[in-house]
Design a protein around this motif. Sequence first.
Motif, short mmCIF file in Angstrom:
data_model
loop_
_atom_site.label_atom_id
_atom_site.label_comp_id
_atom_site.label_asym_id
_atom_site.label_seq_id
_atom_site.Cartn_x
_atom_site.Cartn_y
_atom_site.Cartn_z
N TYR A 111 0.86 -1.18 0.00
CA TYR A 111 0.00 0.00 0.00
C TYR A 111 0.90 1.23 0.00
O TYR A 111 1.79 1.36 0.83
CB TYR A 111 -0.94 0.00 1.22
CG TYR A 111 -2.22 -0.76 0.96
CD1 TYR A 111 -3.42 -0.09 0.76
CD2 TYR A 111 -2.21 -2.15 0.87
CE1 TYR A 111 -4.60 -0.79 0.50
CE2 TYR A 111 -3.37 -2.85 0.61
CZ TYR A 111 -4.57 -2.17 0.43
OH TYR A 111 -5.72 -2.85 0.16
N GLY A 112 0.67 2.11 -0.97
CA GLY A 112 1.47 3.31 -1.10
C GLY A 112 0.74 4.32 -1.96
O GLY A 112 -0.45 4.17 -2.27
N ALA A 113 1.46 5.36 -2.35
CA ALA A 113 0.86 6.43 -3.15
C ALA A 113 1.74 6.74 -4.35
O ALA A 113 2.97 6.58 -4.29
CB ALA A 113 0.66 7.69 -2.31
N HIS A 114 1.11 7.20 -5.43
CA HIS A 114 1.82 7.57 -6.66
C HIS A 114 2.07 9.07 -6.75
O HIS A 114 2.64 9.54 -7.74
CB HIS A 114 1.04 7.08 -7.88
CG HIS A 114 1.06 5.59 -8.03
ND1 HIS A 114 2.16 4.89 -8.50
CD2 HIS A 114 0.11 4.65 -7.77
CE1 HIS A 114 1.90 3.60 -8.53
NE2 HIS A 114 0.66 3.42 -8.09
N GLY A 115 1.66 9.82 -5.76
CA GLY A 115 1.90 11.26 -5.75
C GLY A 115 1.47 11.86 -4.43
O GLY A 115 0.71 11.24 -3.67
N ALA A 116 1.96 13.09 -4.14
CA ALA A 116 1.67 13.75 -2.87
C ALA A 116 0.18 13.98 -2.66
O ALA A 116 -0.31 13.98 -1.52
CB ALA A 116 2.42 15.07 -2.78
N ASP A 117 -0.54 14.18 -3.75
CA ASP A 117 -1.97 14.45 -3.66
C ASP A 117 -2.82 13.23 -3.99
O ASP A 117 -4.02 13.33 -4.21
CB ASP A 117 -2.35 15.61 -4.58
CG ASP A 117 -1.99 15.33 -6.04
OD1 ASP A 117 -1.25 14.35 -6.30
OD2 ASP A 117 -2.45 16.09 -6.92
N LYS A 118 -2.17 12.07 -4.03
CA LYS A 118 -2.88 10.84 -4.38
C LYS A 118 -3.17 10.03 -3.12
O LYS A 118 -2.42 10.09 -2.14
CB LYS A 118 -2.05 9.99 -5.34
CG LYS A 118 -1.74 10.67 -6.67
CD LYS A 118 -2.99 10.81 -7.51
CE LYS A 118 -2.68 11.18 -8.95
NZ LYS A 118 -2.07 12.50 -9.10
N PRO A 119 -4.25 9.25 -3.13
CA PRO A 119 -4.56 8.43 -1.95
C PRO A 119 -3.61 7.25 -1.81
O PRO A 119 -2.95 6.84 -2.77
CB PRO A 119 -5.99 7.94 -2.24
CG PRO A 119 -6.06 7.92 -3.74
CD PRO A 119 -5.24 9.09 -4.20
N VAL A 120 -3.55 6.72 -0.60
CA VAL A 120 -2.83 5.47 -0.38
C VAL A 120 -3.68 4.36 -0.97
O VAL A 120 -4.88 4.26 -0.68
CB VAL A 120 -2.60 5.22 1.12
CG1 VAL A 120 -1.98 3.85 1.36
CG2 VAL A 120 -1.69 6.31 1.70
N GLU A 121 -3.08 3.54 -1.82
CA GLU A 121 -3.84 2.50 -2.51
C GLU A 121 -3.03 1.22 -2.64
O GLU A 121 -1.80 1.22 -2.51
CB GLU A 121 -4.27 2.99 -3.89
CG GLU A 121 -3.10 3.33 -4.81
CD GLU A 121 -3.57 3.89 -6.14
OE1 GLU A 121 -4.77 3.81 -6.43
OE2 GLU A 121 -2.72 4.41 -6.89
N ARG A 122 -3.73 0.15 -2.90
CA ARG A 122 -3.11 -1.14 -3.11
C ARG A 122 -2.32 -1.12 -4.42
O ARG A 122 -2.77 -0.56 -5.43
CB ARG A 122 -4.20 -2.22 -3.16
CG ARG A 122 -3.69 -3.63 -3.42
CD ARG A 122 -4.88 -4.57 -3.41
NE ARG A 122 -4.55 -5.86 -4.01
CZ ARG A 122 -4.79 -7.03 -3.46
NH1 ARG A 122 -5.37 -7.10 -2.27
NH2 ARG A 122 -4.47 -8.15 -4.06
N MET A 123 -1.12 -1.72 -4.39
CA MET A 123 -0.29 -1.80 -5.59
C MET A 123 0.57 -3.06 -5.52
O MET A 123 0.72 -3.66 -4.45
CB MET A 123 0.59 -0.56 -5.74
CG MET A 123 1.55 -0.32 -4.60
SD MET A 123 2.57 1.18 -4.81
CE MET A 123 1.34 2.49 -4.76
N SER A 124 1.12 -3.45 -6.63
CA SER A 124 2.05 -4.57 -6.68
C SER A 124 3.46 -4.01 -6.80
O SER A 124 3.72 -3.12 -7.62
CB SER A 124 1.74 -5.48 -7.87
OG SER A 124 2.66 -6.55 -7.94
N ILE A 125 4.38 -4.50 -5.95
CA ILE A 125 5.77 -4.06 -6.01
C ILE A 125 6.67 -5.29 -6.15
O ILE A 125 6.24 -6.42 -5.91
CB ILE A 125 6.17 -3.25 -4.76
CG1 ILE A 125 6.07 -4.11 -3.48
CG2 ILE A 125 5.33 -1.98 -4.64
CD1 ILE A 125 6.66 -3.45 -2.24
#
Length: 350
Positions: free
Chosen positions: A6-20
């Motif tokens: 769980y992380g964000a793609h930008g300062a104004d973006k929500p924390v969301e599920r992602m694959s790393i």
Amino acid sequence: MATIAYGAHGADKPVERMSIERRAPGAHDVQIDIAYCGVCHSDLHQIRAEWSGTIYPCVPGHEIVGRVSAVGADVTRFQVGDIVGVGCMVDSCQHCASCGEGLEQYCENGFTGTYNSPTPDAPGHTLGGYSQQIVVDDKFVLKVRHAEEQLAAVAPLLCAGITTYSPLRHWNVGPGKKVGIVGIGGLGHMGVKLAHAMGAHVVAFTTSESKREDAKALGADEVVVSRNDEEMAAHADSFDFILDTVAASHNLDAFTALLKRDGTLTLVGVPEHAHPSPDVSALIFRRRAIAGSLIGGIAETQEMLDFCAEHGIVADIEMISAQEIDAAYERMLRSDVKYRFVIDNATMAA
């Protein structure tokens, strides 16, 4: 090796599920299935770019507890199934004077943070503990000896615990010492517990009358509401050591005036704006000091974990799911948590 985070793609973006991606364990690596990760105010600052240099995607988290799921061929201190922790660092140069003294947090070439630091691994910067799994050099992995039912509450020890333990140890807090802890939050509540366990006479400082009984329950012998001038004046020239955990800009003179001759006020919170310049005469005429302290080295962090296990010390926490991280950040900004959020990383699979 892909893992859910769980992380964000930008300062104004929500924390969301992602694959790393995580690297396959090398000869000296430990692979950890993360059970719990504490939520530190640093996570909020970094993911929202309130501190400069945030690299996206940003996956925060440096208060990690989990179970070893694989080890490299040359790892001897850990085996599959061990319960372990990872704190704020996952590497350092390991050859400068500070690293040689076990003070990796002061690495003269810069330590590698658990998130947002350059790394050869994809995507080129470290990704933290808001994830199902992490791979870490065994030198930066810590043994956890607490009971399994305490593990969620152990996670914040990896930052909040060591951040307060290290200065208390460095300035020789113990029996016969009068010690102040400023701020009763994620850091401050650990400071009160640790100073009490070390045998000091502990005075907690809070701006809120409503926290008086809470502070006593944590182990404070006395509680001072710092907005009450009479209560503050009653403690003038009496402290051996004061640990200031407040991360907001404030007047330090109110606390330096409480120090004995040769007393020290140590700061562990980084404010959003500089503190007002202190009254130098208050320092000169009592040989008082204002100092700072940064987390702790790996050996000292292990010492802290062992001390806490021996004394039954854990953080006071509120468990959240990964899906609640953004809401937890907003509550943190309102100081609406007693005293640390911890993510149940099992919820990332949902």
